[in-house]
Design an enzyme around this catalytic site. Structure first.
Site, short mmCIF file in Angstrom:
data_model
loop_
_atom_site.label_atom_id
_atom_site.label_comp_id
_atom_site.label_asym_id
_atom_site.label_seq_id
_atom_site.Cartn_x
_atom_site.Cartn_y
_atom_site.Cartn_z
N TYR A 38 3.34 7.24 9.71
CA TYR A 38 2.58 6.03 9.39
C TYR A 38 3.47 4.95 8.78
CZ TYR A 38 -1.50 3.24 8.16
OH TYR A 38 -2.44 2.22 8.09
N LYS A 89 0.97 0.31 15.02
CA LYS A 89 2.36 0.36 15.47
C LYS A 89 2.79 -0.82 16.35
CE LYS A 89 3.28 4.09 13.33
NZ LYS A 89 4.02 3.94 12.07
N HIS A 112 0.84 -1.19 0.00
CA HIS A 112 0.00 0.00 0.00
C HIS A 112 0.88 1.25 0.00
CE1 HIS A 112 -3.93 -1.91 1.78
NE2 HIS A 112 -3.47 -2.53 0.71
N TYR A 117 -9.61 5.21 7.05
CA TYR A 117 -9.80 5.63 8.43
C TYR A 117 -10.91 6.67 8.44
CZ TYR A 117 -5.38 3.40 9.74
OH TYR A 117 -4.38 2.48 9.98
N PRO A 161 -4.43 0.62 18.56
CA PRO A 161 -4.18 0.08 17.21
C PRO A 161 -4.28 1.11 16.09
CG PRO A 161 -6.34 -0.60 18.03
CD PRO A 161 -5.63 0.07 19.18
#
Length: 398
Positions: free
Chosen positions: A389, A301, A72, A205, A297
């Protein structure tokens, strides 16, 4: 039994450490209280940072990951009914993440260990650690034998505590020498796993006045979805139909139209917490992974932090045996904690940005939407999100 390193805990952190030490010619044994099938039955996240991907390759177990993992280069942030893509690949100079389930990571490491004929002791009960403040640490455990429970002892040079949040290693550290930091969030994640195609090729998200939602995946045919729910909710309160209906209400029209529903093959509610232990070394015992820290979550990480702990620890142990230096051992806790706090900060910030906090009222929702609007229209803001990220480099800031 006498080994150089006794690893307590047979999850991904323990098995990754065992494999890296094996590659360096260091003798290690893994002691796990559950069965292999139980460990593999635990459903966990599966977004791997580049550092974690590189470690799997270094351990010699990356073949299936590269064949089946989904690369991704970005993810979507949904707020006020519209999606906006964070182009991680462009913003970070070509970095990506990979979706590959933690269960599959663990399976690959277990299979490699078994193929090499290395020792893993499953179903070890009443594990205890001793004398880690000396140069002769020991691990004791009980295991069923022909005459019932038998007590076994392992002598070693070092103990690696990879046994999770509820494990014996952190619990055995002297209370006067340890400090713990914790934040409990007032909600949990209700998660569903289903054999349905993902609603989108990358993660979504979602910030919604009804609460947070996450659209994730394990493969092209298996999806993982989450909803923010109150801590008072129980899994049995949520039928599959109720879950899908609530998810639709938190998505944008395009995602809602593309959502394929089906029966859940796993459903659970996970509480959210931020937790860090300082230090992570006690004489010749080291903590790694969930034994030392927990992150919410949001941002994925947990597994990646465990992998970097293991990288620092394996390097330190290899230097001790090969170069006869204790520098890496002495610096282990400090190096880990610097990286851990950065990831904890990002996870805390991302959780606060994306979730509904009823006590903040409508103005809290407006503040979140304003910050999200800034982030997607600011190159610097978007880059900060993307850099965190995909994961900061191992030597960031050193």
């Amino acid at each position: 039994m006498r080994v150089q390193v006794a690893i307590v805990g047979g999850g991904p952190a323990g098995h990754l450490l065992g494999q890296l030490l094996y590659k360096a010619g260091i003798d290690a044994v893994i002691i796990e209280r559950q069965t292999r099938d139980y460990v593999l039955g635990r459903i966990r996240a599966g977004v791997l940072e580049q550092v974690c991907i590189d470690l799997m390759d270094e351990a010699g177990v990356g073949q299936r990951m590269h064949a089946e993992g989904l690369v991704h280069g970005g993810f979507d942030m949904l707020f006020k009914g519209e999606r906006h893509r964070i182009d991680m690949n462009r913003l970070t100079g070509g970095k990506n993440v990979m979706v590959y389930g933690q269960t599959e990571v663990t399976r690959d490491l277990m299979d490699a260990r078994q193929a090499a004929g290395l020792t893993t002791i499953y179903e070890a009960s009443n594990v205890t650690v001793h004398d880690f403040d000396t140069d002769k640490p020991r691990v004791r455990y009980e295991k069923d034998g022909p005459n019932g429970k038998e007590v076994h002892e392992i002598e070693c040079d070092f103990i690696a505590g990879c046994d999770g949040f509820h494990g014996v290693c952190r619990a055995s550290a002297p209370r006067s020498a340890i400090r713990e930091y914790e934040k409990i969030y007032p909600f949990g994640w209700l998660g569903i796993l289903s054999d349905t195609p993902p609603v989108h090729h990358e993660l979504i998200y979602a910030n919604s006045p009804r609460g947070f939602a996450l659209c994730s995946q394990r493969s092209h045919t298996r999806s993982r979805y989450y909803l923010q729910v109150p801590l008072t909710d129980k899994v049995e309160d949520w039928s599959d139909e109720a879950f899908w209906q609530e998810l639709r209400l938190r998505l944008d029209p395009e995602a809602r139209a593309k959502l394929v529903t089906g029966p859940s093959i796993e459903k659970s509610i996970a509480p959210l917490r931020s937790f860090v232990t300082e230090p992570m070394r006690f004489g010749r015992m080291f903590l790694a992974g969930d034994a030392a820290h927990i992150v919410p979550p949001t941002g994925a990480k947990g597994l990646n932090l465990a992998a970097t702990d293991v990288k620092y620890l394996s390097n330190a142990l290899i230097e001790f045996y090969q170069d006869k230096t204790e520098a890496g051992i002495d610096n282990y806790s400090e190096r880990c904690l610097r990286r851990i706090w950065r990831a904890e900060r990002f996870s805390w910030w991302f959780t606060g940005l994306m979730h509904r906090f009823p006590e903040n009222g409508e103005i809290g929702q407006k503040f979140q939407e304003a910050e999200l609007d800034y982030l997607i229209h600011s190159e610097a803001g978007a880059r900060s999100v993307a850099e965190n990220y995909v994961g900061l480099p191992l030597d960031f800031g050193e």
